[in-house]
Design an enzyme around this catalytic site. Structure first.
Site, short mmCIF file in Angstrom:
data_model
loop_
_atom_site.label_atom_id
_atom_site.label_comp_id
_atom_site.label_asym_id
_atom_site.label_seq_id
_atom_site.Cartn_x
_atom_site.Cartn_y
_atom_site.Cartn_z
N CYS A 246 48.94 18.12 69.36
CA CYS A 246 47.93 17.66 70.34
C CYS A 246 48.55 17.03 71.51
O CYS A 246 48.36 15.96 71.62
CB CYS A 246 47.03 16.92 69.62
SG CYS A 246 46.26 17.55 68.13
N ALA A 247 49.39 17.80 72.13
CA ALA A 247 50.31 17.42 73.24
C ALA A 247 49.56 16.66 74.30
O ALA A 247 49.99 15.90 75.08
CB ALA A 247 51.13 18.52 73.69
N GLY A 250 51.26 15.39 77.76
CA GLY A 250 52.41 15.30 77.39
C GLY A 250 53.33 14.16 77.37
O GLY A 250 54.73 14.23 77.20
N GLY A 251 52.84 12.94 77.33
CA GLY A 251 53.56 11.54 77.48
C GLY A 251 54.58 11.50 76.13
O GLY A 251 55.66 11.11 76.40
N LYS A 252 53.94 11.62 74.94
CA LYS A 252 55.14 11.66 73.81
C LYS A 252 55.76 12.93 73.82
O LYS A 252 56.92 12.77 73.28
CB LYS A 252 53.76 11.80 72.38
CG LYS A 252 53.21 10.31 72.30
CD LYS A 252 52.45 10.14 71.08
CE LYS A 252 51.63 9.09 71.04
NZ LYS A 252 50.23 9.29 72.05
N ASP A 270 48.41 22.79 72.82
CA ASP A 270 47.07 21.94 73.30
C ASP A 270 46.15 23.27 73.51
O ASP A 270 46.24 24.40 73.70
CB ASP A 270 47.17 21.17 74.57
CG ASP A 270 46.21 20.25 74.54
OD1 ASP A 270 46.25 19.09 73.83
OD2 ASP A 270 45.03 20.33 75.16
N ASP A 320 48.94 13.65 67.20
CA ASP A 320 48.22 12.63 67.49
C ASP A 320 46.94 12.94 67.72
O ASP A 320 46.57 13.47 69.05
CB ASP A 320 49.02 12.07 68.93
CG ASP A 320 48.53 10.90 69.49
OD1 ASP A 320 47.99 10.29 69.03
OD2 ASP A 320 49.00 11.00 70.94
N CYS A 373 44.66 6.54 68.53
CA CYS A 373 44.64 5.44 69.45
C CYS A 373 43.13 4.63 68.80
O CYS A 373 42.45 4.21 69.88
CB CYS A 373 44.65 5.45 70.83
SG CYS A 373 43.50 6.85 71.44
#
Length: 438
Positions: A246-247, A250-252, A270, A320, A373
């Site tokens: 679940c990009a 793209g932070g992770k 995604d 995520d 989160c």
């Protein structure tokens, strides 16, 4: 500061959120893009005041309704002026200055004078009635906060209602944290300090426009909450085959690319083409070239077919998952008012479906990392428990075994990653590492 222009912009942005249903960041972006004559200090004041009011919305309305006999009968603009004034006083500004810069007089000033009495009335309420209002949470969310945090619920909610720090992550493909701080100092950015938990993070001055920095343009850093960095560290990505399921933007993904030292195959999946394009741009800026982006259908046989080439082949799969965002209320304060029991149930159903779908990509001996989160058990421990009950080939690996005993002891609750603003200074995050049997 030209308070009349700031007030007008605040009213427009706040009205966009409260009366038109816009997301807070979009409403502010829409208004500030048009207010080209505002100084940078004025633009920051608009954003800070709107966010501050949204964080304390329920508290502010209670205080005004108990200080002004006919508050609900006022026209919308006057109500919002009073709300902004009350929020500023709650956050420590001088009442006389606030009244003057908001253009208040006569009866309105009398209302502001009554605020301390209304606050005393709030404090005198039984805790079951006081907490949701003081925490500025919908009743059903207040109950869940109390269930999760127990006696620390008030402290947790208070931390959620404060302005979040600005965290950044060094791009380890370029250098280390100390080198980044030296480079930032050369750009006259000296008010940085290392994050307490992540070895890759720094805390920056929140009033800084990070996007204007040459180091940002050169790909040396990314804005990323320290809690998000820790969730990325759970992946412990080897330079082989890794899937970020679940990009998003793209932070992770970029963090995983650095873990992999730009080697191996990193698949970023995604459902949204816009977010994928953002990821591609960020990857180019960061010097990342081991990422393969793929748009996948959200559900149905088409989604299964899109994933078929990866089934049973991934060493690591990060899910995520989209969630309620209850861990990010500092940054997205209006999200609490959009969440309902029904939408929470929809999130949980989607999380269970995504975890089951992407588990099929994990090879024997590989790991499935689930994260949100959110601070709610329904989206975290209960989703993992449900998954394990249906997938006995997976077992939980304690996060301390991945992060190391010292760091693991600071950030884990049982075998899981559990972060919250009042305990760690990060956003609220959950993480679980699930290992597939060989």
């Amino acid at each position: 500061m030209r308070e009349d222009l700031v007030l007008q912009a605040c009213l427009e942005a706040y009205g966009g959120v409260r009366r038109e249903g816009r997301l807070s960041d979009r409403a502010l972006e829409f208004v500030l893009r048009r207010k080209t004559l505002l100084y940078s200090t004025e633009r920051r004041a608009v954003a800070e005041r709107v966010y501050a009011l949204l964080r304390r919305q329920r508290t502010v309305d209670y205080l005004l309704e108990h200080s002004h006999r006919n508050f609900e009968t006022l026209d919308g603009t006057r109500q919002d002026v009073m709300r902004l004034a009350t929020s500023r006083i709650l956050h420590g500004e001088d009442p006389n200055y606030v009244a003057r810069t908001c253009g208040l007089s006569g009866p309105d000033i009398t209302v502001l004078d009554r605020l301390p009495d209304a606050a005393a009335e709030l404090d005198a309420l039984p805790d079951s009635k006081r907490f949701p209002i003081a925490a500025s949470l919908p009743d059903f969310l207040a109950e869940k906060f109390r269930a999760v945090f127990g006696k620390d619920a008030s402290r947790a909610a208070e931390a959620m209602n404060e302005r979040a720090p600005l965290f950044a992550r060094v791009n380890a493909l370029k250098g280390d944290r100390a080198q980044l701080q030296e480079r930032l100092a050369a750009e006259d950015v000296e008010s940085t300090k290392p994050t307490a938990l992540s070895p890759f993070g720094i805390v920056m001055e929140t009033r800084l426009n990070i996007f204007s920095l040459q180091n940002f343009k050169d790909g040396w850093l990314e804005i990323q909450d320290e809690g998000s960095q820790l969730l990325g560290m759970l992946v412990d990505a080897p330079p082989t085959r890794v899937v970020d399921a679940c990009a998003g933007a793209g932070g992770k993904t970029l963090q995983l690319a650095a873990q992999m030292k730009n080697r191996g195959d990193l698949h970023a999946l995604d459902v949204d083409e816009g977010r994928m394009e953002d990821l591609r741009k960020r990857a180019r800026r960061a010097g990342v070239h081991n990422v393969r982006t793929q748009i996948i259908p959200p559900e149905g046989p088409e989604a299964e077919a899109a994933l078929a080439p990866l089934k049973g082949l991934a060493d690591r799969v990060l899910v995520d998952a989209p969630c309620s965002g209850t861990g990010t209320f500092r940054r997205k304060p209006d999200a609490r008012y959009r969440l309902t029991p029904e939408s929470l149930a929809e999130h949980v159903a989607r999380q269970k479906a995504l975890l089951a779908r992407f588990a099929t990509l994990v090879k024997p001996g590989g790991r499935l990392i689930y994260g949100t989160c959110s601070v709610l058990r329904e989206e975290n421990e209960e989703v993992v428990e449900d998954f394990l009950s249906q997938h006995p080939e997976f077992t939980v690996r304690p996060v301390a075994e991945v992060l190391g005993a010292e760091l693991g002891a600071k950030v884990s609750s049982g075998p899981f990653l559990r972060l919250a603003p009042h305990t760690h200074g990060t956003d609220g995050f959950f993480g679980a590492v699930l290992v597939r049997a060989k």
